[in-house]
Design a protein around this motif. Structure first.
Motif, mmCIF file in Angstrom:
data_model
loop_
_atom_site.group_PDB
_atom_site.id
_atom_site.type_symbol
_atom_site.label_atom_id
_atom_site.label_comp_id
_atom_site.label_asym_id
_atom_site.label_seq_id
_atom_site.Cartn_x
_atom_site.Cartn_y
_atom_site.Cartn_z
ATOM 1 N N ASP A 1 42.878 35.464 34.396
ATOM 2 C CA ASP A 1 43.712 36.051 35.456
ATOM 3 C C ASP A 1 45.154 35.558 35.396
ATOM 4 O O ASP A 1 45.408 34.363 35.186
ATOM 5 C CB ASP A 1 43.148 35.698 36.837
ATOM 6 N N PHE B 1 47.648 38.715 39.404
ATOM 7 C CA PHE B 1 46.333 39.228 39.756
ATOM 8 C C PHE B 1 45.643 38.302 40.765
ATOM 9 O O PHE B 1 44.914 38.765 41.644
ATOM 10 C CB PHE B 1 45.458 39.369 38.508
ATOM 11 N N GLN B 2 45.890 37.006 40.650
ATOM 12 C CA GLN B 2 45.347 36.073 41.640
ATOM 13 C C GLN B 2 45.899 36.391 43.040
ATOM 14 O O GLN B 2 45.188 36.288 44.035
ATOM 15 C CB GLN B 2 45.673 34.640 41.243
ATOM 16 N N ALA C 1 37.540 38.229 39.930
ATOM 17 C CA ALA C 1 38.288 37.268 39.126
ATOM 18 C C ALA C 1 37.749 37.258 37.692
ATOM 19 O O ALA C 1 36.557 37.490 37.455
ATOM 20 C CB ALA C 1 38.193 35.881 39.736
#
Length: 395
Positions: free
Chosen positions: A330, A334-335, A326
């Motif tokens: 982000d 992407f999370q 992370a």
């Protein structure tokens, strides 16, 4: 003389007895003479058509009576809770066992010692080393095999001898249920190794302790009723237990024929499956929790999951191998990638390997993924080359 007299009396009485028996025995075949003044039609025997109709009526009465007796028998069977045995009482076994315990009697068994965990759940626990005692439990109705894919065949092989002993001594075999993520592999092993007396239900709850930790709403549960009363059910038929519908069953040679609706073994087998579907957690609780219940052949299941479940695990493992972390900036996308990595890597590598090894469609999915990656990268390189050529032409 007295001896001769007694012999004579005995012989006379014996002959009289034989004559009496002969008269009684023969008389039904020789109807009494009909008065010559009696109507000729009354002396005629009933027509074959009339006799056949009477026999049909008697047959219908007997069938109705038999159906009533069987319904009473099923009512008695359903008056007690089912006893469900779970082989493989790890995370997933405990996950389903906790719910089963609310609606039936549960017996867990595993290589590791889960005695305390089982006690807290209200579940009886037996060590796997005492598998024979587990199988021979008097009221055992269902056995759920919840071991890993790679351990499945060995577990079933260990189970077979004890099931055969139970059949010989008790005359019954529990319904066998698998919960593997690959279905053709499980189906083939169960059909190959289990005694024919064992009914088989192949299932795949497509979620587990991690993906369903916040609830089961919208989660998918796939099942195939595989064998009942020694007969394979045709997985292409959407089979429901309905004695009015024919040509729904398929034998070992692949021949379709009617269900054994008049067989006690078939009715009791269907009862076990229907009770699971209507009154026990393996079906009803998942339905009540909002699961999407799908009846599907094992073959179709594996075709779909190679391009969904396996590809998901494959991408999660590949991205996880890159060591992605992370960052303070982000994106939501992407999370989601990080969540995918977390979820897929939480499962054992044995599960991932099983999805690859025992689903014949998985290698093809890998090949397509490689082709797609090469295609995408190739387009990037192609576009990059075109831009460079364009820049050179402008100089």
């Amino acid at each position: 003389m007295k001896g001769h007299r007694r012999s004579y009396i005995f012989i006379s009485n014996f002959l009289f007895l034989l004559l009496s028996i002969a008269t009684i025995t023969v008389s039904p075949f020789f109807p009494p003479a009909v008065d010559s003044h009696q109507d000729a039609s009354s002396s005629m025997s009933p027509s074959p058509a009339g006799e056949l109709e009477k026999l049909k009526q008697e047959e219908a009465k007997l069938s109705s009576l038999l159906a009533q007796v069987r319904q009473q028998k099923l009512s008695v069977l359903r008056s007690r809770p089912l006893t469900i045995g779970i082989i493989g009482f790890g995370r997933f076994g405990q996950f389903i066992g906790k719910s089963f315990a609310k609606y039936g009697n549960v017996i867990g068994t595993s290589r590791s010692d889960y005695t305390e965990i089982a006690r807290e759940m209200g579940v009886k626990y037996m060590p796997l080393s005492d598998l024979e005692a587990f199988v021979m439990e008097d009221e055992l109705d269902v056995i759920v095999i919840a071991v890993s894919i790679v351990s499945f065949q060995d577990t079933v092989q260990d189970l077979v001898l004890h099931l055969q002993k139970r059949i010989q001594e008790k005359g019954s075999c529990p319904l066998i249920v698998d919960v593997l993520s690959v279905k053709e592999h499980a189906r083939n092993i169960l059909l190959e190794l289990l005694p024919e007396e064992c009914d088989i239900l192949c299932t795949h709850p497509m979620f587990g302790p991690d993906s369903a930790k916040h609830g089961w709403q919208g989660q998918t549960f796939v099942y195939e009723r595989t064998r009942i009363d020694g007969v394979l059910l045709d997985p292409t038929k959407g089979y429901e237990y309905d004695s009015d519908n024919g040509d729904l069953l398929m034998d070992e040679q692949g021949l379709s024929h009617d269900a054994h609706e008049n067989s006690d073994a078939h009715i009791e087998g269907m009862d076990r499956i229907e009770r699971l579907q209507s009154t026990l957690p393996i079906f009803s609780i998942w339905e009540e929790e909002g699961c999407n219940m799908i009846s599907m052949s094992c073959k179709s299941h594996d075709g779909f999951t190679a391009n969904s479940q396996f590809i998901t695990h494959l991408m999660g493992r590949i991205l996880g191998a890159q060591g992605l972390q992370a960052t303070p900036i982000d994106t939501k996308g992407f999370q989601s990638v990080l969540k995918l990595i977390e979820t897929t890597n939480a499962d054992s590598f044995d599960l991932f390997f099983g999805l690859y090894k025992f689903n014949r469609n998985s290698k093809e999915a890998i090949s397509r993924l490689k082709e797609s990656m090469n295609d995408v990268v190739g387009k990037l390189l192609e576009m990059e080359g075109e831009r460079e050529e364009h820049i050179k032409s402008c100089l």
